[in-house]
Design an enzyme around this catalytic site. Sequence first.
Site, PDB file in Angstrom:
ATOM      1  N   PHE A 187     128.377   7.883  51.164  1.00  0.00           N
ATOM      2  CA  PHE A 187     129.067   6.221  50.408  1.00  0.00           C
ATOM      3  C   PHE A 187     130.077   7.270  50.527  1.00  0.00           C
ATOM      4  O   PHE A 187     130.693   7.870  50.250  1.00  0.00           O
ATOM      5  CB  PHE A 187     128.804   5.060  49.338  1.00  0.00           C
ATOM      6  CG  PHE A 187     127.844   5.104  49.391  1.00  0.00           C
ATOM      7  CD1 PHE A 187     126.959   3.255  49.764  1.00  0.00           C
ATOM      8  CD2 PHE A 187     126.002   4.861  48.528  1.00  0.00           C
ATOM      9  CE1 PHE A 187     126.103   3.188  49.976  1.00  0.00           C
ATOM     10  CE2 PHE A 187     124.953   4.554  48.172  1.00  0.00           C
ATOM     11  CZ  PHE A 187     124.785   3.545  48.925  1.00  0.00           C
ATOM     12  N   SER A 191     120.427   1.552  51.536  1.00  0.00           N
ATOM     13  CA  SER A 191     120.961   1.994  50.044  1.00  0.00           C
ATOM     14  C   SER A 191     121.663   0.417  50.287  1.00  0.00           C
ATOM     15  O   SER A 191     122.483   1.225  51.469  1.00  0.00           O
ATOM     16  CB  SER A 191     120.986   3.014  49.923  1.00  0.00           C
ATOM     17  OG  SER A 191     119.681   4.013  49.836  1.00  0.00           O
ATOM     18  N   CYS A 228     123.628   3.106  43.753  1.00  0.00           N
ATOM     19  CA  CYS A 228     122.859   2.792  44.742  1.00  0.00           C
ATOM     20  C   CYS A 228     121.794   2.601  44.719  1.00  0.00           C
ATOM     21  O   CYS A 228     120.752   3.023  43.333  1.00  0.00           O
ATOM     22  CB  CYS A 228     122.900   4.089  45.318  1.00  0.00           C
ATOM     23  SG  CYS A 228     121.630   4.492  47.089  1.00  0.00           S
ATOM     24  N   THR A 238     117.760  -0.015  45.741  1.00  0.00           N
ATOM     25  CA  THR A 238     117.183   0.232  47.551  1.00  0.00           C
ATOM     26  C   THR A 238     116.568  -1.147  47.640  1.00  0.00           C
ATOM     27  O   THR A 238     116.411  -2.038  46.461  1.00  0.00           O
ATOM     28  CB  THR A 238     116.056   1.198  47.125  1.00  0.00           C
ATOM     29  OG1 THR A 238     116.337   2.454  46.997  1.00  0.00           O
ATOM     30  CG2 THR A 238     115.058   0.801  48.436  1.00  0.00           C
ATOM     31  N   ALA A 270     115.325   0.233  37.412  1.00  0.00           N
ATOM     32  CA  ALA A 270     114.588   1.193  37.149  1.00  0.00           C
ATOM     33  C   ALA A 270     115.436   1.278  35.497  1.00  0.00           C
ATOM     34  O   ALA A 270     116.725   1.346  35.473  1.00  0.00           O
ATOM     35  CB  ALA A 270     113.871   2.402  37.489  1.00  0.00           C
ATOM     36  N   HIS A 282     125.376   7.300  42.324  1.00  0.00           N
ATOM     37  CA  HIS A 282     124.490   8.452  41.061  1.00  0.00           C
ATOM     38  C   HIS A 282     125.565   8.619  40.826  1.00  0.00           C
ATOM     39  O   HIS A 282     126.674   9.421  39.764  1.00  0.00           O
ATOM     40  CB  HIS A 282     123.727   9.960  41.201  1.00  0.00           C
ATOM     41  CG  HIS A 282     123.382   9.826  42.367  1.00  0.00           C
ATOM     42  ND1 HIS A 282     123.141  10.911  43.547  1.00  0.00           N
ATOM     43  CD2 HIS A 282     122.488   8.382  43.164  1.00  0.00           C
ATOM     44  CE1 HIS A 282     121.838  10.490  44.033  1.00  0.00           C
ATOM     45  NE2 HIS A 282     122.116   9.271  44.448  1.00  0.00           N
ATOM     46  N   THR A 321     142.094   7.256  43.815  1.00  0.00           N
ATOM     47  CA  THR A 321     142.388   7.893  43.238  1.00  0.00           C
ATOM     48  C   THR A 321     143.628   8.135  41.414  1.00  0.00           C
ATOM     49  O   THR A 321     144.328   7.310  40.951  1.00  0.00           O
ATOM     50  CB  THR A 321     144.343   8.367  43.873  1.00  0.00           C
ATOM     51  OG1 THR A 321     143.688   8.629  45.563  1.00  0.00           O
ATOM     52  CG2 THR A 321     144.958  10.148  43.970  1.00  0.00           C
TER      53      THR A 321
END
Length: 201
Positions: free
Chosen positions: A2, A40, A47, A49, A67, A105, A150
């Site tokens: 991404f 995704s 992220c 699914t 999960a 992640h 930033t």
Amino acid sequence: MFTGIVSGIGVVERVEAGANLRHLRIACAYPAETIQLGASIACNGACLTVVARGATAQRSWFEVDAAAETLARTTAHDWKTGTKLNLERALKVGDELGGHIVTGHVDAVAKVAAIADFDGMRRVEVTVPQDLARFIAEKGSVALDGTSLTVNSADADFFSVLLIPHTLKTTTWGERHAGDEINLEIDLMARYAARLAGNMS
């Protein structure tokens, strides 16, 4: 992969909670026919699914499973019906890289320490877990709730970012308050630079 450029705001419509898994339905503005099963989508930077998708007369929706690892490392354990989420679909070849490289992640949950509004903008101070503070540098990039930002200043275990009016209108940042927990993903380049520096010392 991404970029941290939020492309829509989703709303959690349903949560089915188990011991180690949460199944969520998220309403969105993406046309249902363009959402592929197995795709995704970054939801507040995490992220996830797509396992189902569809549409009602009002909005499209997609479903995801969060999960145990996601629940432990992100704010997903607190999402409930009505929670608004920053959404971004995965990059396609040829897409413009408008933010920075974001994996989806999440490294940890950080906390909004203070907010100051001025001239239509918003300065946000964020407290970061101490073990991740070394990866955050002034003028570097960071992803907060899936938004590429930033770093304006960094000191010890906190840093600040500045949100422009456009970002406040097109993301959930206009509704944030001091004390809110947010998903933090450190810059991938900073992570590898630190690893290389450690191997060379």
